[in-house]
Design an enzyme around this catalytic site. Structure first.
Site, PDB file in Angstrom:
ATOM      1  N   ALA A  86      -3.238 -17.638   3.787  1.00 29.10           N
ATOM      2  CA  ALA A  86      -2.670 -17.829   5.124  1.00 29.10           C
ATOM      3  C   ALA A  86      -1.371 -18.632   5.053  1.00 29.10           C
ATOM      4  CB  ALA A  86      -3.673 -18.549   6.017  1.00 29.10           C
ATOM      5  N   TYR A 101       0.687 -18.674   2.456  1.00 29.92           N
ATOM      6  CA  TYR A 101       1.688 -17.752   1.911  1.00 29.92           C
ATOM      7  C   TYR A 101       2.229 -16.882   3.051  1.00 29.92           C
ATOM      8  CZ  TYR A 101       3.864 -14.187  -1.006  1.00 29.92           C
ATOM      9  OH  TYR A 101       4.773 -13.329  -1.582  1.00 29.92           O
ATOM     10  N   ILE A 119       7.284   7.548 -28.213  1.00 31.01           N
ATOM     11  CA  ILE A 119       6.793   7.178 -29.543  1.00 31.01           C
ATOM     12  C   ILE A 119       5.860   8.238 -30.077  1.00 31.01           C
ATOM     13  CG2 ILE A 119       7.097   4.694 -29.789  1.00 31.01           C
ATOM     14  CD1 ILE A 119       4.608   4.204 -28.288  1.00 31.01           C
ATOM     15  N   LYS A 125      -2.009   0.833 -24.675  1.00 34.23           N
ATOM     16  CA  LYS A 125      -1.163   1.915 -24.181  1.00 34.23           C
ATOM     17  C   LYS A 125      -1.609   2.208 -22.752  1.00 34.23           C
ATOM     18  CE  LYS A 125       0.876   6.340 -25.356  1.00 34.23           C
ATOM     19  NZ  LYS A 125       0.878   6.876 -24.004  1.00 34.23           N
ATOM     20  N   LYS A 136      -4.051   7.173 -29.896  1.00 40.35           N
ATOM     21  CA  LYS A 136      -4.765   7.516 -28.660  1.00 40.35           C
ATOM     22  C   LYS A 136      -6.277   7.538 -28.831  1.00 40.35           C
ATOM     23  CE  LYS A 136      -1.583  10.212 -25.979  1.00 40.35           C
ATOM     24  NZ  LYS A 136      -1.683  10.919 -24.712  1.00 40.35           N
ATOM     25  N   CYS A 148     -39.846  18.359  -3.040  1.00 39.83           N
ATOM     26  CA  CYS A 148     -39.634  17.991  -4.441  1.00 39.83           C
ATOM     27  C   CYS A 148     -39.548  19.268  -5.285  1.00 39.83           C
ATOM     28  CB  CYS A 148     -40.781  17.113  -4.930  1.00 39.83           C
ATOM     29  SG  CYS A 148     -40.780  16.879  -6.719  1.00 39.83           S
ATOM     30  N   CYS A 198     -47.181  14.843  -8.837  1.00 44.90           N
ATOM     31  CA  CYS A 198     -45.895  15.358  -9.321  1.00 44.90           C
ATOM     32  C   CYS A 198     -45.773  15.267 -10.846  1.00 44.90           C
ATOM     33  CB  CYS A 198     -44.768  14.573  -8.665  1.00 44.90           C
ATOM     34  SG  CYS A 198     -43.142  15.147  -9.142  1.00 44.90           S
TER      35      CYS A 198
END
Ligand code: IVH
Length: 697
Positions: A41, A43, A90, A128, A340, A434, A458
């Site tokens: 606040a 700032y 590069i 990178k 990479k 289900c 189940c």
């Protein structure tokens, strides 16, 4: 009269200067160092004051003013900028193995004419960053131009947009040990943090859902960052909340003309840091190939924990003298290489969307994919997590999707490439049954997941159901633990709980690692478990939300299992400890014919307990009475009031009629109250309701 007009012009200029310095200092603390010294606040207050002063005194505007960070007027187009020093790329090693680093070190040593006995070469190992390269030009310490890489020779002037990046100093911090050169070009990467990327895409989704035209979601943070940098309207660029890391230099005033004389790449990075630029803290000086390999490996293992994407690491010879000696081949320096990692995201197509049922009955939608190599493995399945996620991403059969596999995390679908959608496939919906056992699949209020309610039957939940039933605090089958359940179920010896009581020595004999003695012990334990108690049995059924305490309360209240199995939700609610969620869960469980069958079979197999008498029930003070609740009650929520009335034997209706006994009215009660008054129905408030609940007349 405006108070500020009393101050002289020089004081304005001074105040503006002070404010800019303060804002620069605090912005750096907040955005670069992540160590704010003042509250947000405060700032904001300084910022607003500066904005007001600049508005009143346009002659005081300056290119390094923090107020420019919110974005100025839109441009018609970008202008081209020729780079004073070309922006090179590069060489890239994609080898996932150590060889990428070893090859580079070997080449450097060969070029420098070093023998195996010479000391190892010193390198700077960097990340990178997966964003876009940027050249920032400072003249006398002030940012004057920011340009994209373009073709390396000519880029685009994106200064307005780059000024909105809070991490980029508009004026260099003069406090560093080295004087600020007249000309300084800093090179680095503009990128977007993953959390900002997700927030941006969420905002985009909302816009699209509201029907906004021309809006789209972004494929990855890099595209979103690149799009932000190339916005003609800097206000939009500002909303992207981009970030920056510095990793090198472009044109700099030469040492012979008073410019800095760095000896190493690391020195120059640390000076950039002191001048106010973010430099990644992982940046490290290492020696020889082995340490490069270790860095590559360590960052590969930890890159998912970074708040931004990297696509590899970069190795650079540390000594600038050696860098000069090594020079360039065509457009690439011999002193640097990018190593990479395998891409963590790839495009593929969705072949189907399956729903898998977990051990505890949780239903998870899973996209079946055309096989794709991502994050170092071939992926054919990606989780869609749950219904909301699947709908939010709107993945459909035939879609082209971006699949991400980061580290050891299960692969997931990041987003659909909508532009590539061709078919008319329908939006995904969760099945209400289900897919394994056909029992009802329900999603409780406030929960993200659908669950199968056929816990006892189940196939997917078999192991879990048996383990739970056999638990020490449930029906207790001593010795029937994880490993044995695994064995029995996998060998198809036990399919449902009652199979437990049909086990014999012959069926156990064939099992791996099952000696006669342990088989006998198990059979004995099973036999012993037949004599149990109602709370243990109830708890052992594994009904969702029915823990030990609830099982006891239910047993005490109803006395007999059949009474519980047949109790209505309202009746269940009368039990202490049972709220609407639990009542519904119990009801749904016993509504599944398969669950009831299993219970019957268990009883038929000889599982028994002593049934009791229903507890002396408190008289139901509201039985036979119908209530209508309307308006906002002072303390009770509508559902809460309803539960209480029902638990006391009353009924709650949705509309007022002659049959209504009471209308409970809170504030802002509307037509229902009017109707009650018309019909002469008794109107009471919350206090009076409480009295009735407590047995008052
Ligand atoms: S050095 C002459 N360092 O990767 C050396 N580049 O081709 C110039 N990149 O698009 C690049 N992180 O934007 C360097 N730590 C890093 C980097 C980095 C990302 C990008 C760069 C360029 C590409 C290199």
């Amino acid at each position: 009269m405006n108070a500020t007009t009393l101050i002289s012009d020089t004081s304005f200029a001074e105040r503006v200067q002070t404010l800019r310095q303060q804002l620069q200092h605090h912005g750096h603390r907040y955005y670069v160092l992540d160590e704010p010294e003042i509250p947000d606040a405060e700032y904001d207050r300084l910022f607003t004051e500066l904005q007001a002063l600049e508005l009143a005194h346009p002659e005081l505007t300056s290119p390094d003013s923090p107020t420019l960070r919110v974005g100025g007027l839109p441009l018609a187009q970008f202008t081209s900028v020729r780079h004073a020093v070309p922006m090179l790329s590069i060489r890239t090693e994609t080898d996932t193995l150590a060889t990428g680093a070893e090859n580079f070190d070997a080449r450097v040593r060969r070029e420098l004419g070093l023998t195996p006995t010479d000391t190892p070469v010193e390198y700077v190992a960097e990340l990178k960053f997966d964003g876009l390269a940027m050249n920032l030009r400072y003249e006398n310490g002030v940012l004057v131009r920011a340009a994209t890489r373009g073709d390396g020779e000519v880029g685009e002037d994106v200064t307005q947009n780059i000024r909105t990046i809070r991490q980029i100093p508009l004026r260099l911090n003069a406090a560093a040990a080295i004087d600020i050169p007249a000309i300084l070009e800093v090179r680095g990467e503009v990128y977007m943090r993953r959390d900002e990327f997700e927030a941006l895409n969420e905002r985009q989704c909302e816009k699209i859902a509201r029907g906004a035209k021309g809006e789209k979601t972004f494929v990855n943070p890099r595209n979103a960052a690149a799009g932000g940098v190339r916005q003609l309207d800097p206000a939009i660029a500002a909303q992207r909340r981009l970030s920056f890391f510095a990793y090198g230099l472009g044109e700099v005033t030469p040492a012979t003309q008073g410019g800095p004389a760095f000896k190493t790449h690391y020195d120059l990075l640390m000076t950039l840091k002191a001048w106010g630029f973010p430099v990644a803290e992982q940046t490290k000086v290492v020696r020889g190939a082995a340490e490069l390999v270790a860095f590559h490996q360590h960052m590969g293992e930890t890159r998912d924990q970074l708040p931004y994407d990297i696509d590899g690491v970069v190795y650079k010879v540390n000594s600038l003298a050696l860098q000069r000696q090594l020079g360039f081949v065509t457009r690439e320096p011999r002193w640097a290489v990018a190593h990479k990692y395998p891409a963590q995201e790839q495009l593929t197509t969705v072949l189907s969307i399956d729903v898998q049922v977990g051990r505890t009955g949780k239903l998870t939608p899973v996209a079946k994919l055309a096989p794709v190599f991502v994050g170092g493995v071939t992926v054919t399945n990606a989780t869609l997590h749950n219904e909301d996620e699947a709908r939010r991403k709107d993945v459909r059969i035939g879609d082209t999707v971006i699949v991400r596999r980061a580290g050891d995390v299960i692969p997931e679908v990041v987003s659909v490439v909508l532009e590539k959608r061709q078919g008319q496939a329908e939006q995904f919906t969760m099945p209400r049954q289900c897919p394994v056992c056909g029992s009802a699949a329900v999603r409780e209020e406030g929960e993200a997941d659908y669950r199968c309610t056929g816990g006892l039957f189940c196939g997917a939940q078999r192991k879990e159901a048996i383990l739970h039933y056999a638990h020490r605090r449930a029906v207790e089958v001593d010795g029937l633990g994880d490993r044995l359940v695994e064995l029995l179920v996998d060998a198809n010896i036990i399919r449902t709980l009652p199979d437990l009581y049909r086990l014999g020595l012959t069926s156990l004999a064939g099992l791996d690692r099952m000696a006669d003695k342990s088989a006998n012990n198990l059979l004995e334990a099973i036999e012993k478990s037949k004599q149990t108690t109602l709370p243990r049995f109830l708890f052992g059924l594994g009904i969702r939300h029915v823990g030990e305490a609830t099982a006891k309360a239910l047993a005490r209240y109803f006395g007999q299992l059949d009474a519980i199995m047949n109790a209505s939700e309202a009746e269940l609610l009368a039990v202490d400890d049972v709220g609407p969620v639990v009542a519904q869960s119990i009801r749904t469980f016993f509504d599944q014919a398969h669950n009831r069958e299993v219970v019957e079979q268990l009883r038929a197999c000889g599982v028994t307990w002593e049934e009791g008498e229903p507890a002396e029930r408190a008289p139901q003070p509201l039985s036979g009475k119908t209530f209508v609740i309307t308006g906002t009650l002072p303390t009770l929520g509508r559902d809460e009031a309803k539960d209480k009335v029902e638990a006391a034997g009353g009924k709650v209706a949705g509309s007022v009629s002659k049959k209504t006994d009471y209308v409970v009215a809170g504030t802002e009660a509307g037509s229902k109250l009017t109707k009650a008054l018309e019909l002469g129905v008794k109107v009471i408030d919350e206090n009076q309701l409480m009295e009735l609940l407590n047995g008052g007349a």
